[in-house]
Design a protein around this motif. Structure first.
Motif, PDB file in Angstrom:
ATOM      1  N   SER A  90       0.808  -1.219   0.000  1.00 37.22           N
ATOM      2  CA  SER A  90       0.000   0.000   0.000  1.00 37.22           C
ATOM      3  C   SER A  90       0.840   1.268   0.000  1.00 37.22           C
ATOM      4  O   SER A  90       0.440   2.278  -0.581  1.00 37.22           O
ATOM      5  CB  SER A  90      -0.911   0.013   1.227  1.00 37.22           C
ATOM      6  N   LEU A  91       1.989   1.223   0.683  1.00 36.22           N
ATOM      7  CA  LEU A  91       2.768   2.438   0.917  1.00 36.22           C
ATOM      8  C   LEU A  91       4.153   2.410   0.294  1.00 36.22           C
ATOM      9  O   LEU A  91       4.801   3.453   0.198  1.00 36.22           O
ATOM     10  CB  LEU A  91       2.912   2.666   2.427  1.00 36.22           C
ATOM     11  N   GLY A  92       4.617   1.227  -0.115  1.00 35.55           N
ATOM     12  CA  GLY A  92       5.979   1.097  -0.601  1.00 35.55           C
ATOM     13  C   GLY A  92       6.861   0.464   0.466  1.00 35.55           C
ATOM     14  O   GLY A  92       6.511   0.411   1.644  1.00 35.55           O
ATOM     15  N   GLU A  93       8.009  -0.012   0.058  1.00 33.28           N
ATOM     16  CA  GLU A  93       8.901  -0.740   0.955  1.00 33.28           C
ATOM     17  C   GLU A  93       9.312   0.101   2.153  1.00 33.28           C
ATOM     18  O   GLU A  93       9.223  -0.328   3.309  1.00 33.28           O
ATOM     19  CB  GLU A  93      10.152  -1.184   0.181  1.00 33.28           C
ATOM     20  N   LEU A  94       9.760   1.326   1.916  1.00 29.99           N
ATOM     21  CA  LEU A  94      10.272   2.166   3.001  1.00 29.99           C
ATOM     22  C   LEU A  94       9.153   2.665   3.904  1.00 29.99           C
ATOM     23  O   LEU A  94       9.191   2.493   5.127  1.00 29.99           O
ATOM     24  CB  LEU A  94      11.050   3.352   2.417  1.00 29.99           C
ATOM     25  N   THR A  95       8.120   3.287   3.327  1.00 35.76           N
ATOM     26  CA  THR A  95       7.015   3.825   4.133  1.00 35.76           C
ATOM     27  C   THR A  95       6.237   2.703   4.809  1.00 35.76           C
ATOM     28  O   THR A  95       5.798   2.836   5.949  1.00 35.76           O
ATOM     29  CB  THR A  95       6.055   4.646   3.257  1.00 35.76           C
ATOM     30  N   GLY A  96       6.072   1.584   4.120  1.00 35.02           N
ATOM     31  CA  GLY A  96       5.334   0.468   4.691  1.00 35.02           C
ATOM     32  C   GLY A  96       6.001  -0.088   5.930  1.00 35.02           C
ATOM     33  O   GLY A  96       5.352  -0.365   6.940  1.00 35.02           O
ATOM     34  N   LYS A  97       7.323  -0.245   5.881  1.00 38.41           N
ATOM     35  CA  LYS A  97       8.026  -0.758   7.049  1.00 38.41           C
ATOM     36  C   LYS A  97       8.026   0.254   8.188  1.00 38.41           C
ATOM     37  O   LYS A  97       7.983  -0.122   9.365  1.00 38.41           O
ATOM     38  CB  LYS A  97       9.449  -1.150   6.668  1.00 38.41           C
ATOM     39  N   ALA A  98       8.049   1.548   7.844  1.00 38.89           N
ATOM     40  CA  ALA A  98       7.928   2.574   8.889  1.00 38.89           C
ATOM     41  C   ALA A  98       6.565   2.475   9.571  1.00 38.89           C
ATOM     42  O   ALA A  98       6.455   2.624  10.799  1.00 38.89           O
ATOM     43  CB  ALA A  98       8.122   3.963   8.289  1.00 38.89           C
ATOM     44  N   LYS A 151       8.313  -0.640  -5.335  1.00 39.12           N
ATOM     45  CA  LYS A 151       8.853   0.701  -5.105  1.00 39.12           C
ATOM     46  C   LYS A 151       9.158   0.944  -3.641  1.00 39.12           C
ATOM     47  O   LYS A 151       8.436   0.472  -2.764  1.00 39.12           O
ATOM     48  CB  LYS A 151       7.851   1.751  -5.585  1.00 39.12           C
ATOM     49  N   PRO A 152      10.216   1.705  -3.331  1.00 39.49           N
ATOM     50  CA  PRO A 152      10.504   2.041  -1.927  1.00 39.49           C
ATOM     51  C   PRO A 152       9.442   2.954  -1.325  1.00 39.49           C
ATOM     52  O   PRO A 152       9.147   2.859  -0.131  1.00 39.49           O
ATOM     53  CB  PRO A 152      11.864   2.726  -1.995  1.00 39.49           C
ATOM     54  N   VAL A 153       8.873   3.842  -2.142  1.00 41.51           N
ATOM     55  CA  VAL A 153       7.839   4.767  -1.667  1.00 41.51           C
ATOM     56  C   VAL A 153       6.758   4.889  -2.733  1.00 41.51           C
ATOM     57  O   VAL A 153       7.069   5.128  -3.901  1.00 41.51           O
ATOM     58  CB  VAL A 153       8.419   6.167  -1.359  1.00 41.51           C
ATOM     59  N   ILE A 154       5.502   4.708  -2.355  1.00 42.51           N
ATOM     60  CA  ILE A 154       4.379   4.995  -3.244  1.00 42.51           C
ATOM     61  C   ILE A 154       3.885   6.381  -2.869  1.00 42.51           C
ATOM     62  O   ILE A 154       3.308   6.587  -1.798  1.00 42.51           O
ATOM     63  CB  ILE A 154       3.277   3.934  -3.104  1.00 42.51           C
ATOM     64  N   LEU A 155       4.120   7.328  -3.734  1.00 41.40           N
ATOM     65  CA  LEU A 155       3.947   8.739  -3.382  1.00 41.40           C
ATOM     66  C   LEU A 155       2.522   9.123  -2.990  1.00 41.40           C
ATOM     67  O   LEU A 155       2.326   9.834  -2.004  1.00 41.40           O
ATOM     68  CB  LEU A 155       4.444   9.624  -4.526  1.00 41.40           C
ATOM     69  N   PRO A 156       1.479   8.712  -3.717  1.00 36.88           N
ATOM     70  CA  PRO A 156       0.130   9.163  -3.332  1.00 36.88           C
ATOM     71  C   PRO A 156      -0.277   8.740  -1.918  1.00 36.88           C
ATOM     72  O   PRO A 156      -0.800   9.552  -1.145  1.00 36.88           O
ATOM     73  CB  PRO A 156      -0.770   8.513  -4.385  1.00 36.88           C
ATOM     74  N   THR A 157      -0.035   7.490  -1.561  1.00 30.45           N
ATOM     75  CA  THR A 157      -0.443   7.029  -0.235  1.00 30.45           C
ATOM     76  C   THR A 157       0.487   7.533   0.858  1.00 30.45           C
ATOM     77  O   THR A 157       0.046   7.834   1.969  1.00 30.45           O
ATOM     78  CB  THR A 157      -0.503   5.487  -0.206  1.00 30.45           C
ATOM     79  N   THR A 158       1.767   7.629   0.550  1.00 33.41           N
ATOM     80  CA  THR A 158       2.712   8.186   1.540  1.00 33.41           C
ATOM     81  C   THR A 158       2.390   9.645   1.813  1.00 33.41           C
ATOM     82  O   THR A 158       2.409  10.090   2.967  1.00 33.41           O
ATOM     83  CB  THR A 158       4.152   8.043   1.041  1.00 33.41           C
ATOM     84  N   ALA A 159       2.083  10.400   0.765  1.00 31.10           N
ATOM     85  CA  ALA A 159       1.716  11.807   0.949  1.00 31.10           C
ATOM     86  C   ALA A 159       0.428  11.931   1.749  1.00 31.10           C
ATOM     87  O   ALA A 159       0.284  12.829   2.588  1.00 31.10           O
ATOM     88  CB  ALA A 159       1.568  12.484  -0.413  1.00 31.10           C
ATOM     89  N   GLY A 160      -0.523  11.026   1.502  1.00 35.12           N
ATOM     90  CA  GLY A 160      -1.766  11.043   2.278  1.00 35.12           C
ATOM     91  C   GLY A 160      -1.517  10.780   3.745  1.00 35.12           C
ATOM     92  O   GLY A 160      -2.097  11.444   4.616  1.00 35.12           O
ATOM     93  N   LEU A 161      -0.654   9.809   4.040  1.00 34.92           N
ATOM     94  CA  LEU A 161      -0.309   9.516   5.438  1.00 34.92           C
ATOM     95  C   LEU A 161       0.319  10.736   6.113  1.00 34.92           C
ATOM     96  O   LEU A 161      -0.070  11.118   7.228  1.00 34.92           O
ATOM     97  CB  LEU A 161       0.651   8.326   5.481  1.00 34.92           C
TER      98      LEU A 161
END
Length: 450
Positions: free
Chosen positions: A84-92, A381-391
């Motif tokens: 949902s968020l990408g590798e980096l944001t998801g693990k965070a 992807k390490p970061v999925i920008l739309p969902t990471t930005a929403g978070l």
């Protein structure tokens, strides 16, 4: 199981099993703090029940919606977060959820260890105020036993946890319901109840936040349990009957008991008011079993998720290390009386929603709008920008609203917004992520796509 290695076979848990699992999670000892918290804030019984109904009903809907990803794709929370968020944001996100679970794990472990000590000391003949005083001193030794037994049961996995859950929840609430009825029939006179604070007061909003945040934790990582479901309907029934129903019953009983006894700690009520040695020992046994089961079903899995998905540990090693960490996280070094225990839970439960709301909102948008939970290829992807930005938007707006309103408090030195900030975080995150997913779709390739 590591990321990208999730089995696709169907689950086996039905509506009845999910109801018992959710009911058991709701039947934790801190549940019986909800009545004293409402009483201390000045809420009437009707206001306390309204906050319980609204807060938990909203969380139940969010929990069921987020659990659909686990049911449809048979993924656990770490993999859902990464998809949902990408590798980096998801693990965070896994780490942030795990930290909240770790704090609750400490609270439950403290209460379970306290119950173990009370059983031992009561069996040795101690009673009255000296019983609780000596029991708190011996908490570290009891924690070793509590955590050791938990590690052994963890080897059974989710199905084994479900079997324990079917026993713990009903027994605890039935016991306190029986004790309340016995006290009413024995002539105990309740103290005068608060007259209420009003639905728009800060006290009511803080209590609404506590009721909401209580199980907003599991709403984030519900796929850890929902992936074992036979159907989505089974999950809906489980959260509505087990979680919402359990919270309402516990809120009512604990409010009534504080009126009858003037005590805030369930262990105190058992040792001072239960009629006879057998009733005391049974109550204390349930007081151990309830936090023990809740830690297994709700609080340990997110901690294990961190160690498995980020550090690549096996289930066995992650379970052992998580149990050991519980010894440090349990607030035995901070607390030595009932008001301190309830105060610790009050400040913590009213505040951590700022972490969970934005994560949940981004996960909901990723699944229902972006369709990002389909099996991805290995080059994710390490970061999925739309969902990471929403978070991030949900997190930033939560603080931006809370500071001008004076709704920020410090928990262990960290500033957290109080009140119903969870609602702000979820709403802003899901709207922002959904809009961005429509405007700037996440360019992620899936299996069988070119």
């Amino acid at each position: 199981m590591g990321l990208g290695n999730t089995p696709e076979k169907g689950g086996g848990l039905g509506a009845l099993e999910y109801t018992f699992i959710m009911f058991s999670m709701a039947s934790c000892l801190p549940l019986f703090f909800l009545g004293p918290i409402a009483f201390n804030l000045g809420l009437s019984l009707q206001e306390a029940l309204l906050a319980a109904l609204v807060g938990n009903l909203v969380v139940a809907v969010a929990m069921a919606l987020n659990g659909h990803a686990g049911i449809k794709h048979k993924i656990d929370f770490p993999e859902q977060a990464v998809r949902s968020l990408g590798e980096l944001t998801g693990k965070a996100a896994v780490v942030m959820r795990g930290l909240v679970g770790a704090m609750w794990f400490g609270v439950e472990a403290y209460n379970g260890a306290l119950a173990l000590n009370l059983i031992l000391l009561f069996a040795l003949g101690l009673t009255g105020a000296a019983l609780l005083e000596k029991a708190t001193v011996l908490i570290p030794a009891a924690l070793v036993l509590y955590l050791g037994s938990m590690y052994l049961v963890l080897k059974l996995g989710v199905k084994g946890i479900g079997k324990a859950a079917t026993l713990a929840g009903p027994l605890l609430l039935l016991y306190f319901a029986w004790l309340w009825i016995w006290m009413k029939n024995s002539g105990f006179q309740p103290s005068e109840a608060p007259k209420g604070v009003g639905l728009l007061s800060s006290a009511f909003l803080i209590y609404l936040a506590i009721q909401t945040n209580w199980w907003a934790t599991v709403a984030v990582n519900i796929s850890d349990l929902s992936r074992e479901a036979k159907s989505w309907g089974a999950l809906w029934i489980g959260v509505m009957l087990g979680m919402v129903g359990g919270q309402l019953i516990g809120t009512y009983l604990s409010y009534e008991l504080v009126l009858l006894t003037g005590k805030t700690l369930p262990q105190e009520i058992i040792t001072e008011f239960a009629p006879g040695a057998i009733a005391v020992l049974l109550g204390l046994a349930f007081a151990f079993l309830a936090p023990w089961t809740t830690d297994l079903t709700a609080n340990l899995p997110p901690m294990i998720d961190i160690l498995k998905s980020i550090f690549g540990m096996s289930w066995k090693r992650a379970s052992l290390l998580s149990a050991a960490a519980g010894f440090v996280l349990a607030p035995w070094w901070l607390l030595d009386n009932a008001p301190q225990i309830v105060g610790y839970v009050t400040s913590f439960a009213a505040s951590y929603g700022v972490i969970l709301g934005p994560i949940l909102g981004a996960l909901l948008a990723a699944h229902w709008v972006g369709g990002l939970n389909r099996p991805p290829n290995p080059s994710y992807k390490p970061v999925i920008l739309p969902t990471t930005a929403g978070l991030l938007a949900g997190l930033i707006v939560s603080y931006a609203i809370a500071y001008p309103l004076g709704m920020v408090t410090s928990v262990l030195g960290v500033p957290f917004p109080q009140g119903p900030i969870w609602y702000v975080g979820v709403a802003v995150s899901v709207i922002a992520a959904a809009l961005l997913l429509k405007l700037v779709p996440a360019k992620v390739k899936f299996k069988n796509e070119t």
